[in-house]
Design an enzyme around this catalytic site. Structure first.
Site, PDB file in Angstrom:
ATOM      1  N   ASP A 156     -33.000 -28.304   0.696  1.00 43.18           N
ATOM      2  CA  ASP A 156     -32.152 -29.271   0.007  1.00 43.18           C
ATOM      3  C   ASP A 156     -32.350 -29.174  -1.496  1.00 43.18           C
ATOM      4  OD1 ASP A 156     -31.010 -30.212   2.247  1.00 43.18           O
ATOM      5  OD2 ASP A 156     -32.159 -32.078   2.359  1.00 43.18           O
ATOM      6  N   GLY A 179     -36.492 -32.959   0.920  1.00 40.27           N
ATOM      7  CA  GLY A 179     -37.304 -33.768   0.019  1.00 40.27           C
ATOM      8  C   GLY A 179     -37.936 -34.926   0.776  1.00 40.27           C
ATOM      9  N   GLY A 180     -39.119 -35.326   0.365  1.00 40.65           N
ATOM     10  CA  GLY A 180     -39.772 -36.495   0.952  1.00 40.65           C
ATOM     11  C   GLY A 180     -40.120 -36.303   2.408  1.00 40.65           C
ATOM     12  N   ASP A 181     -39.774 -37.292   3.202  1.00 42.01           N
ATOM     13  CA  ASP A 181     -40.034 -37.256   4.638  1.00 42.01           C
ATOM     14  C   ASP A 181     -38.708 -37.031   5.361  1.00 42.01           C
ATOM     15  OD1 ASP A 181     -42.232 -38.413   6.825  1.00 42.01           O
ATOM     16  OD2 ASP A 181     -40.157 -38.699   7.392  1.00 42.01           O
ATOM     17  N   LYS A 227     -26.530 -29.895  -3.094  1.00 43.79           N
ATOM     18  CA  LYS A 227     -25.917 -29.740  -4.413  1.00 43.79           C
ATOM     19  C   LYS A 227     -26.978 -29.466  -5.472  1.00 43.79           C
ATOM     20  CE  LYS A 227     -22.201 -32.940  -3.846  1.00 43.79           C
ATOM     21  NZ  LYS A 227     -22.031 -34.341  -3.886  1.00 43.79           N
ATOM     22  N   THR A 262     -42.796 -39.850   1.480  1.00 45.41           N
ATOM     23  CA  THR A 262     -41.475 -40.325   1.105  1.00 45.41           C
ATOM     24  C   THR A 262     -41.488 -40.862  -0.333  1.00 45.41           C
ATOM     25  OG1 THR A 262     -39.594 -41.604   1.902  1.00 45.41           O
ATOM     26  CG2 THR A 262     -41.738 -42.703   1.994  1.00 45.41           C
ATOM     27  N   ALA A 263     -40.310 -40.915  -0.960  1.00 47.72           N
ATOM     28  CA  ALA A 263     -40.214 -41.293  -2.371  1.00 47.72           C
ATOM     29  C   ALA A 263     -40.885 -42.638  -2.652  1.00 47.72           C
ATOM     30  CB  ALA A 263     -38.750 -41.321  -2.801  1.00 47.72           C
ATOM     31  N   MET A 321     -30.937 -43.532  -2.614  1.00 46.46           N
ATOM     32  CA  MET A 321     -29.577 -43.072  -2.922  1.00 46.46           C
ATOM     33  C   MET A 321     -28.743 -44.198  -3.513  1.00 46.46           C
ATOM     34  SD  MET A 321     -28.826 -40.804   0.492  1.00 46.46           S
ATOM     35  CE  MET A 321     -29.407 -42.019   1.662  1.00 46.46           C
ATOM     36  N   PRO A 359     -42.336 -35.472  -2.466  1.00 48.35           N
ATOM     37  CA  PRO A 359     -41.493 -35.887  -3.583  1.00 48.35           C
ATOM     38  C   PRO A 359     -41.249 -34.808  -4.640  1.00 48.35           C
ATOM     39  CG  PRO A 359     -43.682 -36.768  -3.832  1.00 48.35           C
ATOM     40  CD  PRO A 359     -43.657 -36.093  -2.498  1.00 48.35           C
TER      41      PRO A 359
HETATM   42  N1  SAH Z   1     -36.166 -37.875   2.682  1.00 43.97           N
HETATM   43  C1  SAH Z   1     -36.261 -38.352   1.308  1.00 43.97           C
HETATM   44  C2  SAH Z   1     -35.070 -39.183   0.930  1.00 43.97           C
HETATM   45  C3  SAH Z   1     -33.762 -38.417   0.935  1.00 43.97           C
HETATM   46  S1  SAH Z   1     -32.395 -39.360   0.381  1.00 43.97           S
HETATM   47  C4  SAH Z   1     -37.577 -39.105   1.132  1.00 43.97           C
HETATM   48  O1  SAH Z   1     -38.236 -39.400   2.121  1.00 43.97           O
HETATM   49  O2  SAH Z   1     -37.965 -39.395  -0.009  1.00 43.97           O
HETATM   50  C5  SAH Z   1     -32.362 -38.955  -1.335  1.00 43.97           C
HETATM   51  C6  SAH Z   1     -32.814 -40.124  -2.153  1.00 43.97           C
HETATM   52  O3  SAH Z   1     -34.209 -40.253  -2.065  1.00 43.97           O
HETATM   53  C7  SAH Z   1     -32.531 -40.040  -3.620  1.00 43.97           C
HETATM   54  O4  SAH Z   1     -31.212 -40.441  -3.927  1.00 43.97           O
HETATM   55  C8  SAH Z   1     -33.544 -41.008  -4.178  1.00 43.97           C
HETATM   56  O5  SAH Z   1     -33.115 -42.343  -3.978  1.00 43.97           O
HETATM   57  C9  SAH Z   1     -34.725 -40.766  -3.258  1.00 43.97           C
HETATM   58  N2  SAH Z   1     -35.688 -39.806  -3.797  1.00 43.97           N
HETATM   59  C10 SAH Z   1     -36.062 -38.643  -3.255  1.00 43.97           C
HETATM   60  N3  SAH Z   1     -37.012 -38.041  -3.987  1.00 43.97           N
HETATM   61  C11 SAH Z   1     -37.247 -38.866  -5.043  1.00 43.97           C
HETATM   62  C12 SAH Z   1     -38.134 -38.825  -6.153  1.00 43.97           C
HETATM   63  N4  SAH Z   1     -38.971 -37.802  -6.345  1.00 43.97           N
HETATM   64  N5  SAH Z   1     -38.097 -39.860  -7.022  1.00 43.97           N
HETATM   65  C13 SAH Z   1     -37.265 -40.906  -6.841  1.00 43.97           C
HETATM   66  N6  SAH Z   1     -36.421 -40.989  -5.808  1.00 43.97           N
HETATM   67  C14 SAH Z   1     -36.407 -39.993  -4.920  1.00 43.97           C
END
Ligand code: SAH
Length: 259
Positions: A38, A91-93, A60, A121-122, A174, A15
């Site tokens: 990203d 970001g995240g997973d 972006k 993941t978030a 999102m 995150p």
């Molecule tokens: N692969 C990522 C998600 C990518 S889609 C994951 O697993 O977290 C991008 C969306 O993820 C963002 O629009 C938001 O809804 C969420 N997101 C990603 N990182 C975040 C964070 N640190 N805090 C809150 N939402 C997050």
């Protein structure tokens, strides 16, 4: 079959906090010769890459346009075929709204070996940081990572009836600008307007912000919060366990006090 040429690590950065990366992801970045990242990946994680590593931003940020998926795919392929250690950092997973399926299919179809390195993941980061579970015995027997596409003010695409069960925690990704329509759709499917709901910006990072509300209030609360970072929504009974939830969402507290 053609012999495999090159290798790409589809890597989850988590995150946004370095210490929420997996050790494997961290090693991948430290060993990268080409890093395609990203917009959600923060500077302190990019700083783990070796000085000589080629850094390419694909999402972006600061007004720059994001690359087309096709361009990213071709770029990864070219770099992998040069024999570079290519890390595609998300970001995240990578397997949650991370296009890992498309990127893997493309690369493998071109003979490039792919390894996915998971990340936090978030939704998991938000739950941990604000002290609520995503599943909870007797209250939330499943969790759905969802997203919402809005057209003419309402959510399109089917499948929302699957989220009607009051024991489903729904985590829309999102969906910052779709919070109102997504909430309306969940209520139309039968979820109570009094269901606890959260909007969380920058989950997992020190500057995280939690807006506690109810499903009925989610659209307005999210709009009023004027978020400018990544926002995750969470809807479900288990969200009431978030730290500070009761104090900040009095409507819900009195609603549950009556029942
Ligand atoms: N692969 C990522 C998600 C990518 S889609 C994951 O697993 O977290 C991008 C969306 O993820 C963002 O629009 C938001 O809804 C969420 N997101 C990603 N990182 C975040 C964070 N640190 N805090 C809150 N939402 C997050």
């Amino acid at each position: 079959m053609r012999p495999e040429t090159g290798r790409v690590l589809l890597t989850g950065a988590g995150p946004g906090a370095v210490d929420l990366m997996t050790v494997r992801a961290m090693r991948a970045v430290q060993g990268a010769q080409a890093l395609l990242y990203d917009a959600l990946v923060p500077e302190e994680i990019l700083a783990l890459a070796p000085a000589a590593c080629l850094r390419i931003q694909t999402g972006k940020r600061a007004g720059r346009a994001s690359m087309k998926q096709e361009t990213i795919n071709r770029l990864m392929l070219r770099l992998a075929r040069r024999g570079l250690a290519v890390v595609r950092l998300k970001g995240g997973d990578p397997s949650v709204f991370g296009r890992s399926g498309e990127e893997r299919a493309f690369l493998e179809a071109h003979g490039v070996e792919v390894e996915v390195i998971p990340g936090v993941t978030a939704a998991s980061a938000a739950a941990a940081q604000f002290g609520f579970p995503l599943t909870h015995r007797g209250e939330a027997r499943r969790v759905a990572f969802a997203t919402a596409r809005v057209q003419d003010g309402s959510v399109v695409e089917g499948g929302w009836s699957a989220l009607a069960d009051p024991q489903t925690t729904v985590a829309p990704y999102m969906a910052r600008d779709a919070a109102g329509p997504a909430a309306a759709r969940l209520m139309a499917e039968g979820r109570s307007g009094a269901t606890p709901a959260l909007a969380i910006q920058n989950a997992g990072r020190p500057q995280a912000r939690l807006v506690p509300t109810t499903l009925a209030g989610l659209g307005e609360a999210t709009a009023q919060a004027a978020f400018d970072g990544p926002v995750l929504l969470v809807v479900g009974e288990a969200a009431a366990q978030a730290r500070g939830y009761g104090a900040a969402a009095p409507a819900r507290r009195s609603a549950s006090a009556r029942s």
